[in-house]
Design an enzyme around this catalytic site. Structure first.
Site, short mmCIF file in Angstrom:
data_model
loop_
_atom_site.label_atom_id
_atom_site.label_comp_id
_atom_site.label_asym_id
_atom_site.label_seq_id
_atom_site.Cartn_x
_atom_site.Cartn_y
_atom_site.Cartn_z
N HIS A 1 -2.40 -3.16 12.62
CA HIS A 1 -1.98 -2.54 11.35
C HIS A 1 -0.59 -2.77 10.82
O HIS A 1 0.34 -2.29 11.24
CB HIS A 1 -2.22 -1.12 11.34
CG HIS A 1 -2.30 -0.48 9.99
ND1 HIS A 1 -3.20 0.27 9.35
CD2 HIS A 1 -1.26 -0.50 8.90
CE1 HIS A 1 -2.93 0.66 8.20
NE2 HIS A 1 -1.90 0.23 8.01
N ASP B 1 3.10 -0.73 10.49
CA ASP B 1 2.68 -0.59 9.06
C ASP B 1 3.42 -1.57 8.34
O ASP B 1 2.95 -2.41 7.72
CB ASP B 1 2.79 0.71 8.51
CG ASP B 1 2.08 1.10 7.56
OD1 ASP B 1 0.90 0.43 7.07
OD2 ASP B 1 1.82 2.45 7.11
N ASP C 1 3.55 -7.75 2.94
CA ASP C 1 4.45 -7.33 1.86
C ASP C 1 5.48 -6.27 2.28
O ASP C 1 6.67 -6.48 1.65
CB ASP C 1 3.81 -7.31 0.26
CG ASP C 1 2.88 -6.00 0.61
OD1 ASP C 1 2.55 -5.37 1.60
OD2 ASP C 1 2.15 -5.49 -0.69
N HIS D 1 1.37 -4.83 7.34
CA HIS D 1 1.36 -5.44 5.92
C HIS D 1 2.42 -6.44 5.62
O HIS D 1 3.47 -6.20 5.98
CB HIS D 1 1.37 -4.50 4.93
CG HIS D 1 0.29 -3.37 4.86
ND1 HIS D 1 -0.68 -3.26 3.83
CD2 HIS D 1 0.40 -2.26 5.58
CE1 HIS D 1 -1.53 -2.07 4.21
NE2 HIS D 1 -0.66 -1.47 5.21
N HIS E 1 -7.81 2.64 4.83
CA HIS E 1 -6.69 3.76 5.27
C HIS E 1 -7.30 5.22 4.62
O HIS E 1 -7.90 5.09 3.69
CB HIS E 1 -5.69 3.42 4.17
CG HIS E 1 -4.70 2.35 4.50
ND1 HIS E 1 -4.92 0.90 4.70
CD2 HIS E 1 -3.42 2.36 4.91
CE1 HIS E 1 -4.17 0.20 4.89
NE2 HIS E 1 -3.04 1.02 5.17
N GLU F 1 -4.36 10.20 5.96
CA GLU F 1 -2.60 10.06 6.09
C GLU F 1 -2.11 11.05 4.98
O GLU F 1 -1.75 12.08 5.28
CB GLU F 1 -2.15 8.47 5.84
CG GLU F 1 -0.82 8.12 5.61
CD GLU F 1 -0.51 6.78 5.06
OE1 GLU F 1 -1.41 6.13 4.62
OE2 GLU F 1 0.66 6.44 5.22
ZN LIG Z 1 -1.20 0.56 5.98
#
Ligand SMILES: [Zn+2]
Length: 336
Positions: A18, A276, A22, A20, A195, A198
């Site tokens: 996991h 993340d 960006d 990302h 997702h 959270e």
């Molecule tokens: Zn995420």
């Protein structure tokens, strides 16, 4: 936490499911894309505050990175540098995710975005030795058509390195617009993650499993509030991609010792440790391991087990899993 504790985890082989693209731009990465950018500007525009109000507040910060990642050249450079940094962090297998439809503001087509990053991931793997695959994200606030476009891209590029579909962004939006895309993935036997659990509680995990049927859940850490859900996750081997520091930053937990990762792990839930957003959160996997070891006394054995669970839950075909497994086991069993 002293720097030695991070260093002691650096050499360990790791699986990261996991992360990302960006939100994972380091200072060095952004300096490669904008020569001369000052570190003050970097910390202002590419790093989120240590404590955000909530997930929605945190999600305001990737905007500068998205604006930067609008050309083939920048997309490729950013991914190559990220994988270099992951290699330095001991990562041996990763699934890097991004939302292709966020990178078409300056003329690239969504097909060009995905094909550029597929080629870049192969190049990164050759250069750094990190087995690199891609997940495509659709976003909660997207319409049905945008989600369908994302799954179409994922299926089109499945032989080029795209191994799964994800649903990301603000959990406040309904799942309805994404049900057809996840159904299409299922009909094509294409793996999915999403997702949930959270910003919102265990009900968001239950409804995501019911309506989208993913094999894994991104975060899912608030499942701990519902013992019945925890038992179900363990029983059905639904894997949670846990990102500890990211959860502290978005205010899900106020400190690491209160994070649910240890309780979920002890309850037999399959889970992995992830970053993340390496840039937004200013972290590495070695740092996450050190923080967990410090908060819960996890040993090398615990990290080996969670990495085995991560590999098992990865979207790699089984023959390739065996190749990675060998590297993983060797790294934990050789004397260091
Ligand atoms: Zn995420």
């Amino acid at each position: 936490m002293g720097p030695t504790s991070v260093i002691s985890f650096q050499h360990l082989p790791k699986i990261e499911l996991h992360v990302h693209l960006d939100t994972s731009l380091s200072l060095e990465n952004v300096q490669g894309l904008i020569p001369g950018i000052s570190s003050d500007d970097y910390y202002r525009d590419y790093v989120a505050p240590k404590h955000c109000r909530d997930l929605a507040d945190f999600l305001r910060f990737p905007i500068s990175a998205i604006a930067l990642l609008q050309s083939r050249e920048n997309l490729e450079m950013a991914l190559l540098q990220l994988v270099r940094e992951m290699s330095f962090d001991g990562v041996i297998y990763t699934e890097i995710r991004f939302a292709p439809l966020l990178h078409i503001d300056q003329g690239l087509t969504s097909d060009e975005v995905v094909s550029t990053l597929c080629t870049a991931s192969k190049k990164a793997e050759m250069e750094s030795g990190v087995v690199t695959r891609i997940l495509l994200c659709t976003l909660r606030h997207f319409e049905v058509e945008q989600s369908m476009e994302t799954v179409r891209l994922a299926l089109k590029f499945r032989e080029q390195g795209v191994v799964g579909l994800d649903l990301a962004a603000d959990e406040g939006y309904s799942l309805n617009a994404h049900i057809p895309a996840f159904r299409m993935a299922a009909e094509n036997n294409f793996p999915c993650t999403a997702h949930a659990g959270e910003a919102r509680g265990p009900a968001s995990v239950s409804e995501t499993l019911e309506f989208l049927g993913p094999r894994r859940i991104g975060h899912g850490v608030r499942s701990i509030e519902d013992p019945e859900l925890v038992r179900m996750l363990a029983q059905h081997r639904i894997h949670l991609e846990v990102c500890p520091s990211s959860n502290l930053q978005t205010g899900v937990f106020s400190k690491m010792t209160q994070h649910s990762i240890d309780a979920l792990y002890r309850a037999g839930v399959s889970l992995s440790v992830n970053t993340d957003g390496r840039g937004l959160t200013q972290t590495t996997l070695s740092r996450e391991y050190a923080l967990i070891a410090q908060a819960f006394g996890w040993t090398m054995e615990d990290f080996l087990l969670t990495n085995r669970m991560a590999l098992q839950a990865s979207f790699l075909p089984s023959a390739m899993k065996e190749v990675v497994r060998e590297r993983l086991e060797k790294g934990y069993h050789s004397p260091h």
